[in-house]
Design an enzyme around this catalytic site. Structure first.
Site, PDB file in Angstrom:
ATOM      1  N   GLY A 108      15.812  -2.183  -2.007  1.00 11.95           N
ATOM      2  CA  GLY A 108      14.851  -1.505  -1.121  1.00 11.95           C
ATOM      3  C   GLY A 108      13.461  -1.451  -1.715  1.00 11.95           C
ATOM      4  CG  ASP A 157       4.303  -2.520  -4.505  1.00 14.60           C
ATOM      5  OD1 ASP A 157       3.321  -3.211  -4.819  1.00 14.60           O
ATOM      6  OD2 ASP A 157       5.063  -2.786  -3.558  1.00 14.60           O
ATOM      7  CD  GLU A 163       1.340  -6.448   1.850  1.00 17.70           C
ATOM      8  OE1 GLU A 163       1.550  -5.260   2.155  1.00 17.70           O
ATOM      9  OE2 GLU A 163       2.225  -7.227   1.495  1.00 17.70           O
ATOM     10  CB  THR A 186       3.367  -7.084 -14.332  1.00 18.63           C
ATOM     11  OG1 THR A 186       3.050  -7.993 -13.275  1.00 18.63           O
ATOM     12  CG2 THR A 186       2.702  -5.753 -14.054  1.00 18.63           C
ATOM     13  CG  LEU A 187       3.670  -9.992 -19.458  1.00 20.75           C
ATOM     14  CD1 LEU A 187       3.617  -9.676 -20.941  1.00 20.75           C
ATOM     15  CD2 LEU A 187       2.959 -11.313 -19.177  1.00 20.75           C
ATOM     16  N   GLY A 197       0.819  -1.205   0.000  1.00 22.93           N
ATOM     17  CA  GLY A 197       0.000   0.000   0.000  1.00 22.93           C
ATOM     18  C   GLY A 197       0.849   1.249   0.000  1.00 22.93           C
ATOM     19  CB  ALA A 198       3.508   2.438   2.306  1.00 17.61           C
ATOM     20  CE  LYS A 222       7.699 -13.697 -20.393  1.00 13.84           C
ATOM     21  NZ  LYS A 222       6.577 -14.559 -20.316  1.00 13.84           N
ATOM     22  N   GLY A 223       7.900  -7.375 -20.134  1.00 17.97           N
ATOM     23  CA  GLY A 223       7.089  -6.155 -20.235  1.00 17.97           C
ATOM     24  C   GLY A 223       5.736  -6.295 -19.565  1.00 17.97           C
TER      25      GLY A 223
HETATM   26  O1  RIB Z   1       5.676  -5.321  -2.821  1.00 18.54           O
HETATM   27  C1  RIB Z   1       6.747  -5.206  -1.932  1.00 18.54           C
HETATM   28  C2  RIB Z   1       6.253  -5.177  -0.514  1.00 18.54           C
HETATM   29  O2  RIB Z   1       5.699  -6.406  -0.178  1.00 18.54           O
HETATM   30  C3  RIB Z   1       7.342  -4.939   0.511  1.00 18.54           C
HETATM   31  O3  RIB Z   1       7.602  -3.579   0.725  1.00 18.54           O
HETATM   32  C4  RIB Z   1       6.848  -5.689   1.735  1.00 18.54           C
HETATM   33  O4  RIB Z   1       6.476  -4.860   2.776  1.00 18.54           O
HETATM   34  C5  RIB Z   1       5.684  -6.532   1.228  1.00 18.54           C
HETATM   35  O5  RIB Z   1       4.495  -6.041   1.644  1.00 18.54           O
END
Ligand code: RIB
Length: 294
Positions: free
Chosen positions: A280, A245, A136, A213-214, A40-41, A217-218
């Site tokens: 990260g 994300d 989540e 999402t691939l 989410g974040a 492969k794009g």
């Molecule tokens: O999509 C990556 C995220 O999945 C990580 O930041 C971790 O917290 C998990 O939720």
């Protein structure tokens, strides 16, 4: 048009390891980093960095107000983020030398929302706004029902894939963003080619837009009439955490600006190609300027 993102806020503990730890094995890590994460974040930060207007709905422990500050610094509206007594959600992430990862999740405060809490948080959302969801936080199925009742458009990234997904009313989702493994689980099929899965999507979800999402492969956008595919950028991969994300945030930001589907896919692929080159989660998400310069 606003994007409300009801999503997790995690503290990610990232360990670089020679290989992913085996059952019964004790392994020394070569590098450790603690960063803000949570699907989410990460997605809210990617949306904000890509220039979209995003309100995050989430919770973390009082001692982790630094996480909320990071969201705000990125441009995320955090009026609906609460600091609570429950421990924050967290993730233990191993990343090996081939950039493979494995993740252990603890839901914590992300799982503390009741159905009423969700309804209250969405009080300001109006017809035509988007609700973005991952898997989540608690009561995602109810959030979908409530959002549909309010005539919001729903984008679902059903990750991580858990058993509760079977109860999600997917027919109410406008846009589904998945990878190939997630899609085959949703369709409950094994050993189908991507083209065969696309045919099944069209048959079973004729009103839904699906972005797949691939990886290297794009990515592709599929609905009952269209099939648009774009290539990935070839880069040196260090860590794929939060790549999906980042893709979703830049894709949705382009959609919110009413750019074409192809432009949205390209923006997502560009941004995620930058994210995978850094270790990260939220810390690897590029800015709009970095993406534009690619
Ligand atoms: O999509 C990556 C995220 O999945 C990580 O930041 C971790 O917290 C998990 O939720």
């Amino acid at each position: 048009m606003k994007i409300f993102n009801y999503g997790s806020i995690n503290i990610d503990h990232i360990y670089q390891v020679p290989h992913l730890v085996q059952p019964g094995e004790t392994l020394s890590s070569t590098h450790y980093k603690q960063v803000l994460g949570g699907k989410g974040a990460n997605q809210s930060i990617a949306l904000a960095r890509a220039g979209a207007s995003v309100m995050h709905i989430g919770r973390c422990n009082k001692a982790d107000s630094w996480a909320v500050r990071l969201l705000e610094d990125a441009g995320v509206n955090c009026q609906l983020v609460e600091l609570v007594e429950q421990p924050s959600g967290h993730a233990i992430i191993q990343v090996d030398q081939q950039a493979e990862n494995s993740i252990v999740l603890f839901g914590g405060a992300n799982q503390s929302f009741t159905e009423d809490d969700i309804a209250q948080s969405l009080a300001a959302a109006v017809k035509g706004d988007w609700l973005l969801l991952q898997n989540e936080c608690s009561h995602i199925d109810r959030a979908i029902e409530y959002a549909q009742h309010k005539q919001l458009k729903i984008v679902l990234n059903p990750s991580p894939m858990l058993a509760d997904l079977a109860s999600f009313p997917l027919d109410k989702v406008s846009l589904l963003v998945v990878n190939e493994v997630e899609l085959s689980q949703i369709l409950n099929t094994a050993d189908l080619s991507c083209a065969q899965m696309v045919a099944q999507v069209r048959e079973r979800f004729p009103k839904m837009d699906v972005v797949i999402t691939l990886g290297a492969k794009g990515a592709m956008w599929v609905n009952s009439q269209e099939h648009i595919q774009v290539d990935a950028y070839k880069v040196e991969v260090v860590d794929t955490t939060a790549a999906g994300d980042t893709f979703l945030g830049f894709l949705m930001a382009a959609i919110s600006r009413k750019e074409s589907k192809q432009a949205a896919l390209i923006a997502g692929c560009k941004a995620s190609s930058l994210a995978v080159q850094t270790l990260g989660a939220s810390s690897s998400i590029p800015t709009a300027e970095q993406v534009a310069a690619l």
